[in-house]
Design a protein around this motif. Structure first.
Motif, short mmCIF file in Angstrom:
data_model
loop_
_atom_site.label_atom_id
_atom_site.label_comp_id
_atom_site.label_asym_id
_atom_site.label_seq_id
_atom_site.Cartn_x
_atom_site.Cartn_y
_atom_site.Cartn_z
N SER A 75 0.86 29.58 -43.27
CA SER A 75 1.43 30.86 -42.84
C SER A 75 1.22 31.96 -43.89
O SER A 75 1.43 33.13 -43.60
CB SER A 75 2.92 30.71 -42.54
OG SER A 75 3.65 30.47 -43.73
N GLN A 76 0.81 31.60 -45.09
CA GLN A 76 0.58 32.58 -46.16
C GLN A 76 -0.82 33.19 -46.05
O GLN A 76 -1.72 32.63 -45.44
CB GLN A 76 0.71 31.92 -47.53
CG GLN A 76 2.10 31.55 -47.91
CD GLN A 76 2.16 31.07 -49.35
OE1 GLN A 76 1.16 30.99 -50.06
NE2 GLN A 76 3.35 30.73 -49.80
N HIS A 77 -0.97 34.36 -46.69
CA HIS A 77 -2.28 35.01 -46.82
C HIS A 77 -2.95 34.46 -48.08
O HIS A 77 -2.32 34.35 -49.13
CB HIS A 77 -2.09 36.52 -46.95
CG HIS A 77 -3.35 37.25 -47.28
ND1 HIS A 77 -4.29 37.57 -46.33
CD2 HIS A 77 -3.83 37.69 -48.46
CE1 HIS A 77 -5.29 38.19 -46.92
NE2 HIS A 77 -5.04 38.28 -48.21
N TYR A 78 -4.22 34.12 -47.98
CA TYR A 78 -4.96 33.61 -49.13
C TYR A 78 -6.12 34.55 -49.43
O TYR A 78 -6.89 34.90 -48.55
CB TYR A 78 -5.48 32.20 -48.87
CG TYR A 78 -4.36 31.18 -48.89
CD1 TYR A 78 -4.05 30.50 -50.06
CD2 TYR A 78 -3.61 30.93 -47.76
CE1 TYR A 78 -3.01 29.59 -50.10
CE2 TYR A 78 -2.57 30.02 -47.79
CZ TYR A 78 -2.28 29.36 -48.96
OH TYR A 78 -1.25 28.46 -48.99
N HIS A 79 -6.21 34.95 -50.68
CA HIS A 79 -7.26 35.84 -51.16
C HIS A 79 -8.00 35.07 -52.26
O HIS A 79 -7.40 34.70 -53.27
CB HIS A 79 -6.62 37.12 -51.71
CG HIS A 79 -7.57 38.11 -52.27
ND1 HIS A 79 -8.49 38.78 -51.50
CD2 HIS A 79 -7.77 38.54 -53.53
CE1 HIS A 79 -9.19 39.59 -52.27
NE2 HIS A 79 -8.78 39.46 -53.51
N VAL A 80 -9.30 34.79 -52.04
CA VAL A 80 -10.09 33.99 -52.98
C VAL A 80 -11.30 34.81 -53.41
O VAL A 80 -12.38 34.70 -52.85
CB VAL A 80 -10.53 32.65 -52.35
CG1 VAL A 80 -11.24 31.78 -53.37
CG2 VAL A 80 -9.35 31.92 -51.72
N PRO A 81 -11.13 35.68 -54.42
CA PRO A 81 -12.22 36.55 -54.84
C PRO A 81 -13.17 35.87 -55.83
O PRO A 81 -12.79 34.93 -56.53
CB PRO A 81 -11.50 37.70 -55.52
CG PRO A 81 -10.26 37.08 -56.05
CD PRO A 81 -9.88 35.99 -55.08
N ILE A 82 -14.41 36.36 -55.85
CA ILE A 82 -15.32 36.03 -56.95
C ILE A 82 -15.83 37.34 -57.52
O ILE A 82 -15.99 38.33 -56.81
CB ILE A 82 -16.51 35.12 -56.55
CG1 ILE A 82 -17.46 35.81 -55.58
CG2 ILE A 82 -16.04 33.80 -56.02
CD1 ILE A 82 -18.79 35.09 -55.42
N THR A 83 -16.04 37.35 -58.82
CA THR A 83 -16.74 38.43 -59.50
C THR A 83 -18.10 37.87 -59.85
O THR A 83 -18.21 36.82 -60.47
CB THR A 83 -15.97 38.85 -60.77
OG1 THR A 83 -14.65 39.23 -60.40
CG2 THR A 83 -16.66 40.01 -61.45
N LEU A 84 -19.16 38.56 -59.41
CA LEU A 84 -20.50 37.99 -59.45
C LEU A 84 -21.47 38.90 -60.19
O LEU A 84 -21.46 40.11 -60.01
CB LEU A 84 -20.99 37.81 -58.00
CG LEU A 84 -22.39 37.29 -57.77
CD1 LEU A 84 -22.53 35.86 -58.27
CD2 LEU A 84 -22.72 37.38 -56.28
N SER A 85 -22.28 38.29 -61.04
CA SER A 85 -23.44 38.96 -61.61
C SER A 85 -24.62 38.01 -61.46
O SER A 85 -24.46 36.89 -60.96
CB SER A 85 -23.21 39.32 -63.08
OG SER A 85 -23.27 38.16 -63.88
N TYR A 120 -10.56 33.25 -58.91
CA TYR A 120 -9.14 33.01 -59.14
C TYR A 120 -8.42 33.10 -57.80
O TYR A 120 -9.00 33.55 -56.81
CB TYR A 120 -8.57 34.02 -60.14
CG TYR A 120 -8.74 35.46 -59.71
CD1 TYR A 120 -7.74 36.13 -59.01
CD2 TYR A 120 -9.93 36.15 -59.98
CE1 TYR A 120 -7.92 37.45 -58.60
CE2 TYR A 120 -10.10 37.46 -59.58
CZ TYR A 120 -9.09 38.10 -58.89
OH TYR A 120 -9.26 39.40 -58.48
N LYS A 121 -7.17 32.70 -57.77
CA LYS A 121 -6.34 32.85 -56.57
C LYS A 121 -5.71 34.23 -56.63
O LYS A 121 -4.90 34.52 -57.49
CB LYS A 121 -5.25 31.79 -56.49
CG LYS A 121 -4.38 31.93 -55.24
CD LYS A 121 -3.26 30.92 -55.25
CE LYS A 121 -2.43 31.00 -53.99
NZ LYS A 121 -1.55 32.16 -53.95
#
Length: 94
Positions: free
Chosen positions: A74-84, A91-92
Motif C-alpha cells: 500500500s506504500q509508494h516506492y521510489h527507487v532512483p538511480i543516478t547514472l553516468s 537508494y530507497k
C-alpha cells in the motif's frame, strides 16, 4: 541525462514483468499502472547501453539491475538511480 533515458523493466519473483522508458526528467511516472503490486522481491533493470548508444556515448555498464523488497504494497516506492557513463548509485527514495 539528456532526452529520453534508459528503458526500465520491473520483474517480480516469480512472474510479473512490466516496462517503461524514463522521461526527460529521468523518471518513470508509474511503471505498474493499473497492475497492483504485492509484497515480495522485485528487480528493476535499466538498459543503460542502449541509452548511451542512442546518444553516441560509451558506457562501462551495459545495464543496471536494482533488486528491492516490497513489504507493504500500500506504500509508494521510489527507487532512483543516478547514472553516468562509468558509474551509478541508487537508494530507497521517499
Amino acid at each position: 541525462m539528456p532526452g529520453l533515458g534508459p528503458q526500465a523493466r520491473v520483474r517480480s519473483e516469480p512472474g510479473l514483468e512490466l516496462g517503461s522508458t524514463t522521461g526527460q526528467d529521468g523518471r518513470v511516472d508509474s511503471i505498474h499502472k493499473n497492475v497492483p503490486l504485492e509484497a515480495g522481491t522485485y528487480k528493476i533493470r535499466f538498459e543503460t547501453k542502449k541509452y548511451f548508444d542512442r546518444i553516441g556515448q560509451d558506457t562501462f555498464f551495459p545495464y543496471v539491475e536494482v533488486p528491492f523488497v516490497i513489504t507493504d504494497a500500500s506504500q509508494h516506492y521510489h527507487v532512483p538511480i543516478t547514472l553516468s557513463n562509468y558509474g551509478y548509485s541508487t537508494y530507497k527514495g521517499q
